[in-house]
Write a protein that holds these residues in place. Sequence first.
Motif, mmCIF file in Angstrom:
data_model
loop_
_atom_site.group_PDB
_atom_site.id
_atom_site.type_symbol
_atom_site.label_atom_id
_atom_site.label_comp_id
_atom_site.label_asym_id
_atom_site.label_seq_id
_atom_site.Cartn_x
_atom_site.Cartn_y
_atom_site.Cartn_z
ATOM 1 N N ALA A 1 1.003 -1.106 0.145
ATOM 2 C CA ALA A 1 0.132 0.255 0.348
ATOM 3 C C ALA A 1 1.006 1.228 -0.146
ATOM 4 N N PRO A 2 0.405 2.737 -0.223
ATOM 5 C CA PRO A 2 -0.915 2.947 -1.079
ATOM 6 C C PRO A 2 -1.460 2.701 -1.959
ATOM 7 N N ALA A 3 0.079 2.332 -3.137
ATOM 8 C CA ALA A 3 -0.796 2.232 -4.450
ATOM 9 C C ALA A 3 -1.499 1.193 -4.741
ATOM 10 N N THR A 4 -2.505 1.057 -5.692
ATOM 11 C CA THR A 4 -3.106 0.259 -6.337
ATOM 12 C C THR A 4 -2.439 -0.905 -7.563
ATOM 13 N N CYS A 5 -2.465 -1.575 -7.518
ATOM 14 C CA CYS A 5 -1.608 -2.306 -8.715
ATOM 15 C C CYS A 5 -2.761 -2.866 -9.975
ATOM 16 N N THR A 6 -3.542 -3.713 -9.481
ATOM 17 C CA THR A 6 -4.423 -3.894 -10.261
ATOM 18 C C THR A 6 -6.289 -3.722 -10.193
ATOM 19 N N TYR A 7 -6.953 -3.326 -11.333
ATOM 20 C CA TYR A 7 -8.532 -3.176 -10.867
ATOM 21 C C TYR A 7 -9.446 -4.439 -11.059
ATOM 22 N N ILE A 8 -10.660 -5.006 -11.108
ATOM 23 C CA ILE A 8 -11.374 -5.698 -11.548
ATOM 24 C C ILE A 8 -12.037 -5.265 -11.637
ATOM 25 N N LEU A 9 -13.400 -5.544 -13.485
ATOM 26 C CA LEU A 9 -13.684 -4.915 -13.599
ATOM 27 C C LEU A 9 -15.153 -5.659 -12.873
ATOM 28 N N ASN A 10 -16.383 -5.258 -12.103
ATOM 29 C CA ASN A 10 -17.220 -5.338 -10.957
ATOM 30 C C ASN A 10 -18.408 -5.999 -12.444
ATOM 31 N N PRO A 11 -18.763 -6.857 -12.578
ATOM 32 C CA PRO A 11 -19.910 -7.771 -13.463
ATOM 33 C C PRO A 11 -21.194 -7.030 -13.196
ATOM 34 N N PHE A 12 -21.582 -6.806 -11.927
ATOM 35 C CA PHE A 12 -23.015 -6.241 -11.148
ATOM 36 C C PHE A 12 -22.620 -4.199 -11.435
ATOM 37 N N THR A 13 -22.304 -4.245 -11.126
ATOM 38 C CA THR A 13 -22.191 -2.355 -11.498
ATOM 39 C C THR A 13 -21.377 -1.534 -12.786
ATOM 40 N N GLN A 14 -20.519 -2.589 -13.006
ATOM 41 C CA GLN A 14 -20.055 -2.626 -14.281
ATOM 42 C C GLN A 14 -18.740 -0.938 -13.766
ATOM 43 N N GLN A 15 -18.397 -1.399 -13.076
ATOM 44 C CA GLN A 15 -17.478 -0.120 -12.344
ATOM 45 C C GLN A 15 -15.974 -1.115 -12.034
ATOM 46 N N PHE A 16 -14.755 -0.271 -12.028
ATOM 47 C CA PHE A 16 -13.591 -0.814 -11.557
ATOM 48 C C PHE A 16 -13.382 -0.542 -10.462
ATOM 49 N N GLU A 17 -12.680 -2.495 -10.059
ATOM 50 C CA GLU A 17 -13.071 -1.424 -8.448
ATOM 51 C C GLU A 17 -11.049 -2.628 -8.028
ATOM 52 N N PRO A 18 -10.743 -1.467 -7.763
ATOM 53 C CA PRO A 18 -9.329 -2.114 -6.807
ATOM 54 C C PRO A 18 -8.952 -3.085 -6.261
ATOM 55 N N CYS A 19 -7.867 -4.169 -6.453
ATOM 56 C CA CYS A 19 -7.930 -6.082 -6.333
ATOM 57 C C CYS A 19 -6.862 -5.801 -5.515
ATOM 58 N N ARG A 20 -4.944 -5.667 -6.426
ATOM 59 C CA ARG A 20 -4.670 -6.344 -5.832
ATOM 60 C C ARG A 20 -3.291 -4.568 -5.396
ATOM 61 N N VAL A 21 -2.452 -4.888 -3.546
ATOM 62 C CA VAL A 21 -2.521 -3.462 -3.962
ATOM 63 C C VAL A 21 -0.443 -3.142 -4.290
ATOM 64 N N GLY A 22 0.346 -2.706 -4.682
ATOM 65 C CA GLY A 22 1.580 -2.204 -5.171
ATOM 66 C C GLY A 22 1.422 -1.342 -6.117
ATOM 67 N N PHE A 23 2.298 -1.554 -6.388
ATOM 68 C CA PHE A 23 3.339 -0.508 -7.901
ATOM 69 C C PHE A 23 3.550 -1.457 -9.060
ATOM 70 N N TYR A 24 2.811 -1.984 -10.407
ATOM 71 C CA TYR A 24 2.813 -2.133 -11.072
ATOM 72 C C TYR A 24 3.986 -2.477 -11.749
ATOM 73 N N THR A 25 4.285 -3.631 -11.847
ATOM 74 C CA THR A 25 5.836 -3.815 -12.721
ATOM 75 C C THR A 25 5.532 -4.829 -13.931
ATOM 76 N N PRO A 26 5.661 -4.497 -14.833
ATOM 77 C CA PRO A 26 5.209 -5.707 -16.055
ATOM 78 C C PRO A 26 7.053 -6.121 -16.133
ATOM 79 N N ASN A 27 7.228 -7.706 -16.522
ATOM 80 C CA ASN A 27 8.206 -8.239 -17.019
ATOM 81 C C ASN A 27 9.130 -8.009 -18.425
#
Length: 85
Positions: free
Chosen positions: A59-85
């Motif tokens: 924390a405090p950064a949000t790494c990834t999000y998911i698309l909530n199928p009910f609200t069609q809104q993106f919600e935070p899932c994983r925390v950390g800093f996004y690091t591509p390979n």
Amino acid sequence: MKKIKMVLLTVAIITAVTGSFAAKKKFDCYNQQQYHQPTPGNYVMTGTWGINYYCAGGAPATCTYILNPFTQQFEPCRVGFYTPN
């Protein structure tokens, strides 16, 4: 005596129902398709965690999000800093 028995039976039933809801498996966002937000309002599919990207740090950064199928809104899932390979 019958009133005490009825009260104890009611308490036992309420405890059993409450316990079953408490032990219910929570929603696991890690099994859903993950998205990354490179710029505000823009979401991109990430791929497979550990192969295509990592979430470094915490924390405090949000790494990834998911698309909530009910609200069609993106919600935070994983925390950390996004690091591509």
